[in-house]
Design a protein around this motif. Structure first.
Motif, PDB file in Angstrom:
ATOM      1  N   LYS A 119      39.678  29.078  43.333  1.00 21.07           N
ATOM      2  CA  LYS A 119      40.460  27.950  42.838  1.00 21.07           C
ATOM      3  C   LYS A 119      41.359  27.477  43.973  1.00 21.07           C
ATOM      4  CE  LYS A 119      40.561  29.077  37.901  1.00 21.07           C
ATOM      5  NZ  LYS A 119      41.428  29.312  36.717  1.00 21.07           N
ATOM      6  N   PRO A 120      40.982  26.399  44.650  1.00 16.52           N
ATOM      7  CA  PRO A 120      41.738  25.944  45.837  1.00 16.52           C
ATOM      8  C   PRO A 120      43.237  25.771  45.580  1.00 16.52           C
ATOM      9  CG  PRO A 120      39.685  24.745  45.640  1.00 16.52           C
ATOM     10  CD  PRO A 120      39.808  25.562  44.395  1.00 16.52           C
ATOM     11  N   ALA A 121      43.611  25.272  44.398  1.00 14.29           N
ATOM     12  CA  ALA A 121      45.034  25.066  44.099  1.00 14.29           C
ATOM     13  C   ALA A 121      45.793  26.385  44.093  1.00 14.29           C
ATOM     14  CB  ALA A 121      45.184  24.355  42.748  1.00 14.29           C
ATOM     15  N   LEU A 122      45.178  27.413  43.491  1.00 15.09           N
ATOM     16  CA  LEU A 122      45.837  28.717  43.443  1.00 15.09           C
ATOM     17  C   LEU A 122      45.816  29.395  44.810  1.00 15.09           C
ATOM     18  CD1 LEU A 122      44.529  30.030  39.999  1.00 15.09           C
ATOM     19  CD2 LEU A 122      46.718  28.941  40.527  1.00 15.09           C
TER      20      LEU A 122
ATOM     21  N   VAL B 138      49.950  46.560  33.918  1.00 16.57           N
ATOM     22  CA  VAL B 138      50.474  45.234  33.609  1.00 16.57           C
ATOM     23  C   VAL B 138      49.282  44.307  33.478  1.00 16.57           C
ATOM     24  CG1 VAL B 138      51.956  43.346  34.352  1.00 16.57           C
ATOM     25  CG2 VAL B 138      52.580  45.704  34.917  1.00 16.57           C
ATOM     26  N   CYS B 139      49.111  43.704  32.309  1.00 17.05           N
ATOM     27  CA  CYS B 139      47.914  42.887  32.075  1.00 17.05           C
ATOM     28  C   CYS B 139      47.971  41.606  32.901  1.00 17.05           C
ATOM     29  CB  CYS B 139      47.758  42.583  30.585  1.00 17.05           C
ATOM     30  SG  CYS B 139      48.978  41.440  29.922  1.00 17.05           S
ATOM     31  N   ASP B 140      46.826  40.960  33.030  1.00 22.93           N
ATOM     32  CA  ASP B 140      46.691  39.801  33.906  1.00 22.93           C
ATOM     33  C   ASP B 140      47.605  38.649  33.498  1.00 22.93           C
ATOM     34  OD1 ASP B 140      44.829  41.206  35.328  1.00 22.93           O
ATOM     35  OD2 ASP B 140      43.085  40.244  34.411  1.00 22.93           O
TER      36      ASP B 140
ATOM     37  N   ILE C 114      49.930  39.691  42.780  1.00 26.36           N
ATOM     38  CA  ILE C 114      48.677  38.967  43.049  1.00 26.36           C
ATOM     39  C   ILE C 114      47.773  39.774  43.976  1.00 26.36           C
ATOM     40  CG2 ILE C 114      49.722  36.701  42.678  1.00 26.36           C
ATOM     41  CD1 ILE C 114      49.899  36.366  45.701  1.00 26.36           C
ATOM     42  N   SER C 115      47.936  41.083  43.954  1.00 26.19           N
ATOM     43  CA  SER C 115      47.130  41.933  44.837  1.00 26.19           C
ATOM     44  C   SER C 115      45.643  41.880  44.501  1.00 26.19           C
ATOM     45  CB  SER C 115      47.633  43.381  44.771  1.00 26.19           C
ATOM     46  OG  SER C 115      47.605  43.857  43.434  1.00 26.19           O
ATOM     47  N   ASP C 116      45.302  41.530  43.267  1.00 29.42           N
ATOM     48  CA  ASP C 116      43.899  41.380  42.873  1.00 29.42           C
ATOM     49  C   ASP C 116      43.475  39.932  43.090  1.00 29.42           C
ATOM     50  OD1 ASP C 116      43.497  44.039  42.074  1.00 29.42           O
ATOM     51  OD2 ASP C 116      44.495  43.634  40.157  1.00 29.42           O
ATOM     52  N   ALA C 117      42.483  39.737  43.959  1.00 32.65           N
ATOM     53  CA  ALA C 117      42.106  38.388  44.371  1.00 32.65           C
ATOM     54  C   ALA C 117      41.530  37.541  43.242  1.00 32.65           C
ATOM     55  CB  ALA C 117      41.100  38.471  45.525  1.00 32.65           C
TER      56      ALA C 117
END
Length: 318
Positions: free
Chosen positions: A196-199, A283-285, A187-190
């Motif tokens: 998204k508050p939940a994430l 590695v794709c999203d 999850i290094s890419d914000a």
């Protein structure tokens, strides 16, 4: 923290009462000494094979090279300390450090043994470089087994005087922090969770639980569990319970907001344009989101086991 494990009872003492374990050159001829020599040899061969052909380009290659070099260096330090009988002068608790490191090293080598062949070796053309890379992977697997064997040999057993990190909850904290670090890498890419508050809450969960588990480990490694304003057993129980609740929420929210169309998620891999082609070092999203979901589940199970075992531990100060 020095402990005596009797069934599930742990007896703690102050750091000043920690006994000294004297070293001897003959320790290398003991089973544990021979095992550490195997660890030293296998990690040395692994990074030497890769370095000789420069087969560590990119993040995955660099990570694996770091893992092997780090494990070799720390194992060498442990052997030197034990040969010189320098455990009493070592800045970390010798009851807790070797097994904590062995557990981390097993996970390091395991990750390298998986990441290197799947994200690097398979893309190499047949030849000397590929042969060296395959051999390095084999020695990485040997190192992983050697470190895991050390953990199995030196973990806490009934009636033994040992450190907290040698108990099941202590080893689980190593696993929890390691898995959290892998999650952070994915999850290094914000943009995977931003706005998204939940994430964002899920990311906060990963960070908070990692910090608390790391604090528990460091307190034991530096033998300063008495520095807490609350009893250490209460801290461990509260940490495990809080982490289970936090990770349970993340286990629900992360897949829901990443894979459910109603919440802006992408339910199928083929819908992610970045996943349509296979490319080295990439590695794709969608795969990253799935990996985080799986790792969240793994850590949730680890924290549940931690909570169960922590509830069964009885600490008695002597």
């Amino acid at each position: 923290m020095p402990v005596t494990v009797t069934r599930t009872t742990i007896t703690t003492t102050s750091s000043s009462a920690s006994p000294t374990v004297l070293g001897s050159p003959r320790s290398l001829y003991q089973p544990l000494g021979l095992l550490r020599l195997l660890q030293l040899l296998s990690t040395c061969v692994a990074f030497s094979l890769v370095a000789s052909v420069d087969a560590y380009v990119g993040f995955s290659g660099n990570w694996c090279m770091f893992a092997w070099c780090f494990c070799f260096a720390v194992t060498f330090i442990i052997i030197v300390v034990e040969l010189g009988g320098l455990q009493a002068r070592f800045p970390l608790s010798w009851r807790n450090f070797p097994i904590t490191y062995a557990c981390y090293a097993a996970l390091f080598c395991l990750s390298a043994s998986i990441i290197y062949p799947t994200t690097y070796v398979q893309f190499l053309s047949h030849g000397r470089t590929r042969d060296h890379a395959i051999a390095a992977t084999a020695f990485s697997c040997i190192a992983c087994v050697a470190y895991a064997t050390e953990v199995a040999w030196t973990r806490a057993r009934p009636g033994e005087i040992t450190g907290y990190m040698a108990t099941v909850p202590g080893l689980l904290k190593v696993v929890e922090t390691f898995v959290a670090c892998i999650i952070f890498a994915f999850i290094s890419d914000a943009y995977l969770y931003k706005n998204k508050p939940a994430l964002e809450w899920c990311v906060a969960v990963y960070a908070i639980c990692f910090i608390l588990a790391a604090v528990a480990i460091l307190l034991n490694l530096f033998d300063c569990t008495n520095a807490l304003p609350i009893p250490f057993p209460s801290f461990l129980s509260g940490l495990a319970l809080l982490s289970v609740l936090f990770y349970a929420s993340a286990m629900v929210l992360w897949p829901l907001y990443q894979f459910d169309e109603r919440y802006g998620g992408v339910p199928e891999r083929r819908r992610d344009a970045g996943c349509r082609s296979s490319h080295i070092q990439y590695v794709c999203d969608w795969d990253r989101r799935l990996a985080v979901a799986i790792l969240t589940a793994i850590n949730l199970l680890a924290y549940v086991a931690d909570l169960v075992y922590s509830a069964r531990l009885v600490f008695v100060r002597v």
